[in-house]
Design an enzyme around this catalytic site. Structure first.
Site, PDB file in Angstrom:
ATOM      1  CG  ASN A 153     110.727  68.093  22.850  1.00 23.10           C
ATOM      2  OD1 ASN A 153     110.360  69.262  22.991  1.00 23.10           O
ATOM      3  ND2 ASN A 153     109.935  67.155  22.387  1.00 23.10           N
ATOM      4  CB  SER A 177     104.066  67.500  30.892  1.00 22.32           C
ATOM      5  OG  SER A 177     103.982  68.461  31.925  1.00 22.32           O
ATOM      6  CB  VAL A 178      98.968  66.023  30.381  1.00 23.07           C
ATOM      7  CG1 VAL A 178      97.541  66.122  30.923  1.00 23.07           C
ATOM      8  CG2 VAL A 178      98.961  65.542  28.937  1.00 23.07           C
ATOM      9  N   PRO A 179     100.258  67.620  32.911  1.00 24.75           N
ATOM     10  CG  PRO A 179     101.341  66.258  34.474  1.00 24.75           C
ATOM     11  CD  PRO A 179     101.189  66.477  33.004  1.00 24.75           C
ATOM     12  CD  GLU A 186     100.481  71.519  19.606  1.00 28.11           C
ATOM     13  OE1 GLU A 186     100.489  70.281  19.788  1.00 28.11           O
ATOM     14  OE2 GLU A 186      99.903  72.051  18.658  1.00 28.11           O
ATOM     15  CB  CYS A 225     105.179  65.557  22.129  1.00 29.31           C
ATOM     16  SG  CYS A 225     105.252  66.344  20.508  1.00 29.31           S
ATOM     17  CD  GLU A 268     102.493  74.957  18.301  1.00 28.96           C
ATOM     18  OE1 GLU A 268     103.225  73.958  18.375  1.00 28.96           O
ATOM     19  OE2 GLU A 268     102.786  76.063  18.807  1.00 28.96           O
TER      20      GLU A 268
HETATM   21  P1  NAD Z   1     106.923  70.706  31.336  1.00 29.26           P
HETATM   22  O1  NAD Z   1     105.465  70.604  31.302  1.00 29.26           O
HETATM   23  O2  NAD Z   1     107.646  70.263  32.545  1.00 29.26           O
HETATM   24  O3  NAD Z   1     107.376  72.225  31.089  1.00 29.26           O
HETATM   25  C1  NAD Z   1     106.979  72.920  29.941  1.00 29.26           C
HETATM   26  C2  NAD Z   1     107.199  74.402  30.149  1.00 29.26           C
HETATM   27  O4  NAD Z   1     106.239  74.906  31.073  1.00 29.26           O
HETATM   28  C3  NAD Z   1     108.568  74.781  30.717  1.00 29.26           C
HETATM   29  O5  NAD Z   1     109.029  75.939  30.051  1.00 29.26           O
HETATM   30  C4  NAD Z   1     108.247  75.082  32.175  1.00 29.26           C
HETATM   31  O6  NAD Z   1     109.148  75.995  32.772  1.00 29.26           O
HETATM   32  C5  NAD Z   1     106.872  75.693  32.057  1.00 29.26           C
HETATM   33  N1  NAD Z   1     106.044  75.630  33.272  1.00 29.26           N
HETATM   34  C6  NAD Z   1     106.022  74.657  34.208  1.00 29.26           C
HETATM   35  N2  NAD Z   1     105.075  74.945  35.140  1.00 29.26           N
HETATM   36  C7  NAD Z   1     104.496  76.112  34.782  1.00 29.26           C
HETATM   37  C8  NAD Z   1     103.455  76.912  35.340  1.00 29.26           C
HETATM   38  N3  NAD Z   1     102.805  76.557  36.426  1.00 29.26           N
HETATM   39  N4  NAD Z   1     103.106  78.052  34.694  1.00 29.26           N
HETATM   40  C9  NAD Z   1     103.738  78.423  33.552  1.00 29.26           C
HETATM   41  N5  NAD Z   1     104.741  77.704  32.989  1.00 29.26           N
HETATM   42  C10 NAD Z   1     105.115  76.557  33.598  1.00 29.26           C
HETATM   43  O7  NAD Z   1     107.419  69.933  30.033  1.00 29.26           O
HETATM   44  P2  NAD Z   1     108.890  69.516  29.620  1.00 29.26           P
HETATM   45  O8  NAD Z   1     109.358  68.468  30.581  1.00 29.26           O
HETATM   46  O9  NAD Z   1     109.718  70.725  29.387  1.00 29.26           O
HETATM   47  O10 NAD Z   1     108.645  68.856  28.193  1.00 29.26           O
HETATM   48  C11 NAD Z   1     108.210  67.548  28.021  1.00 29.26           C
HETATM   49  C12 NAD Z   1     106.719  67.497  27.775  1.00 29.26           C
HETATM   50  O11 NAD Z   1     106.377  68.338  26.686  1.00 29.26           O
HETATM   51  C13 NAD Z   1     106.238  66.125  27.397  1.00 29.26           C
HETATM   52  O12 NAD Z   1     105.032  65.843  28.057  1.00 29.26           O
HETATM   53  C14 NAD Z   1     105.993  66.233  25.914  1.00 29.26           C
HETATM   54  O13 NAD Z   1     105.073  65.326  25.393  1.00 29.26           O
HETATM   55  C15 NAD Z   1     105.526  67.633  25.776  1.00 29.26           C
HETATM   56  N6  NAD Z   1     105.722  68.093  24.403  1.00 29.26           N
HETATM   57  C16 NAD Z   1     104.622  68.280  23.613  1.00 29.26           C
HETATM   58  C17 NAD Z   1     104.766  68.687  22.304  1.00 29.26           C
HETATM   59  C18 NAD Z   1     103.580  68.892  21.414  1.00 29.26           C
HETATM   60  O14 NAD Z   1     103.704  69.615  20.431  1.00 29.26           O
HETATM   61  N7  NAD Z   1     102.418  68.314  21.682  1.00 29.26           N
HETATM   62  C19 NAD Z   1     106.041  68.901  21.792  1.00 29.26           C
HETATM   63  C20 NAD Z   1     107.145  68.715  22.633  1.00 29.26           C
HETATM   64  C21 NAD Z   1     106.975  68.307  23.934  1.00 29.26           C
END
Ligand code: NAD
Length: 485
Positions: A154, A230-232, A251, A285, A459
């Site tokens: 995002n 994401s959380v997962p 984050e 987020c 952060e």
């Molecule tokens: P996502 O969790 O699907 O992916 C995040 C990143 O992790 C990607 O670069 C992905 O390739 C990588 N990834 C996935 N599986 C992995 C693994 N097993 N090992 C290492 N890397 C792995 O998230 P998304 O769909 O890209 O983004 C949306 C999510 O991000 C939402 O849940 C949102 O709330 C969160 N978010 C949080 C913040 C914050 O600062 N708290 C800011 C922006 C977005």
């Protein structure tokens, strides 16, 4: 058409672009049109190896510089980003679909803020002196080594800079893996850092999906992992990092409450709810997606909100009059559509929006649901799209306990003219960032991060320094050593 800002290759390693087309192709799709605007390739094991080696070698010399020398380079990079803000914003808009109206003020500029802020802090980092009678201890603030940043889709430029700036200020090297959905902007950040004088190898960009991220997390030469996602995904990465006893910053996602009391300024509260739900088409987020409105003002709030929703301008995101863009991907559109359909089926009242546009790209109009109950999926799940759930409440205690009844704890907002109540409520909500009569401000000077499942660490601000450095205590004995034998 190639834009002047289009990166030249998939990866950035040791101060230059790198390519290996044997890596899996990743199409980069413009969300506004569905067109493929570029193709990058996932990093191969050979490229991963090159990046980790380059980062490790460069880091030692970088850490040996003074903080002021390191900071000067970061501040130069901030200036270059600001000079090129428009080009960088156009690239960000094409990659993410976010309106240029937003990217011009919230993406590269926010990245520049982080580079400027941590560039300024770099020369102030110190340990401390602890006098113990004649003896004394001093602490050294040392870097962690090679840090890994993993980004969400995002805010690609902002996320790359929010992680790189404190990492580099503290004397670390970074390998950054952008989201596979928005891989382009981090490469421009790397290019600019090199131009600003950052020695080769200190900021590397590797493309790829979760498997590339996982390979990097597991490498023993990586000292720290900072994830925005994401959380997962956070659960998986935190577990993998734990196996190597690595430092982490997480984050993660949210389902934040925005609480509007009956004495609130209605216009500001409606504005806060729009800002906290529909900026970046709801893909933020920290959004306040559970909007708790006091029963006494609920209908007034909804009718003014419905009026102001008419001001949403959906259109070409590169047109600066557009203030609402598409979702980032077909997958994200599917998720949002599914939530809208389920909310309707569960009896939530659709006030406006939720219509998929019959045109190329991933478009849905911003949706507001009223009469939402706490057990509905739209009140529980992070949707990460433009779906506002309006819930009503009667008492302060009730709304605090309902606001906290979630695994998330990223942000929270309260609108009221009663200052005592405002502070009393934010003291009780379980959230890392709270807003009083405002929503979603994220100045680099303030810590940002989540409580509960929304995250670990912070952060931005001086707090980030602790997450990118470690303390060494040095005991200095001035007298004789007294040994037992
Ligand atoms: P996502 O969790 O699907 O992916 C995040 C990143 O992790 C990607 O670069 C992905 O390739 C990588 N990834 C996935 N599986 C992995 C693994 N097993 N090992 C290492 N890397 C792995 O998230 P998304 O769909 O890209 O983004 C949306 C999510 O991000 C939402 O849940 C949102 O709330 C969160 N978010 C949080 C913040 C914050 O600062 N708290 C800011 C922006 C977005």
């Amino acid at each position: 058409m190639t834009y002047p800002t289009q990166p030249q290759a998939s990866h950035y390693i040791a101060g230059e672009y790198a390519e290996d087309t044997s890596g899996a192709p990743i199409p980069v799709i413009c969300p506004a049109t569905g067109d493929t605007i570029a193709t990058v390739h996932a990093a191969t094991p050979a490229l991963i190896e090159r990046a980790i080696t380059a980062a490790g070698e460069a880091q030692r010399a970088w850490a040996a510089l003074t903080g002021t020398e390191r900071g000067r380079i970061l501040r130069r990079a901030a200036d270059l980003i600001r000079e090129r803000n428009r080009d960088l914003s156009v690239l960000e808009t094409r990659d993410t679909g976010k309106p240029l109206q937003e990217t011009l003020v919230a993406d590269a500029t926010s990245g520049a803020d982080a580079l400027e802020y941590f560039g300024g802090l770099a020369g102030t980092l110190t340990g401390e002196h602890i006098q113990l009678g004649e003896d004394w201890v001093y602490t050294r603030r040392e870097p962690l080594g090679v840090c890994l940043g993993i980004g969400a889709w995002n805010y690609p430029t902002q996320i790359a800079c929010w992680k790189a700036a404190p990492a580099l200020a503290c004397g670390n090297a970074m390998i950054f893996k952008p989201s596979e959905t928005t891989p382009l902007s981090a490469l421009k950040v790397a290019e600019i850092l090199t131009e600003a004088g950052l020695p080769a190898g200190l900021f590397n960009v590797l493309q790829g999906a979760g498997d590339v991220g996982a390979a990097l997390v597991e490498d023993p030469r990586i000292a720290k992992v900072s994830l925005t996602g994401s959380v997962p995904t956070g659960r998986k990465i935190y577990a993998a990092a734990a196996a190597g006893i690595k430092h982490v910053t997480m984050e993660l996602g949210g389902k934040s409450p925005l609480i509007i009391f009956d004495d609130a300024d209605l216009e500001d509260a409606v504005g806060g709810a729009i800002l906290g739900n529909f900026y970046s088409s709801g893909q933020v987020c920290s959004n306040g997606t559970r909007v708790f409105v006091h029963r006494a003002i609920k209908e007034k709030f909804l009718s003014r909100l419905a009026e102001r929703m008419q001001g949403a301008v959906l259109g070409d995101p590169l047109d600066e009059a557009t203030n609402f863009g598409p979702l980032v991907s077909a997958r994200q559109l599917e998720i949002v559509q599914d939530h809208v359909a389920r909310a309707k089926a569960k009896g939530a009242r659709l006030i406006t929006g939720g219509e998929v546009l019959d045109q190329p790209g991933f478009w849905i109009s911003p949706a507001v649901f009223a009469d939402v109950s706490d057990d509905m999926a739209i009140a529980r799940d992070e949707i990460f799209g433009p779906v506002m759930a309006v819930l009503d409440f009667e008492t302060e205690d009730e709304v605090i306990s309902r606001a906290n009844a979630t695994e998330f704890g990223l942000s929270a907002g309260v609108f009221t003219r009663d200052i005592s109540r405002a502070h009393r409520v934010v003291a009780q909500v379980q959230a890392g960032t709270c807003f009083i009569n405002s929503y979603n401000d994220a100045p680099v000077e303030a810590p940002f991060g989540g409580m509960k499942a929304s995250g670990v660490g912070r952060e931005n601000s001086k707090a980030a320094i602790a997450h990118y450095s470690q303390l060494k205590s040095v005991y200095v004995r001035m007298g004789r050593v007294e040994a037992p034998f």
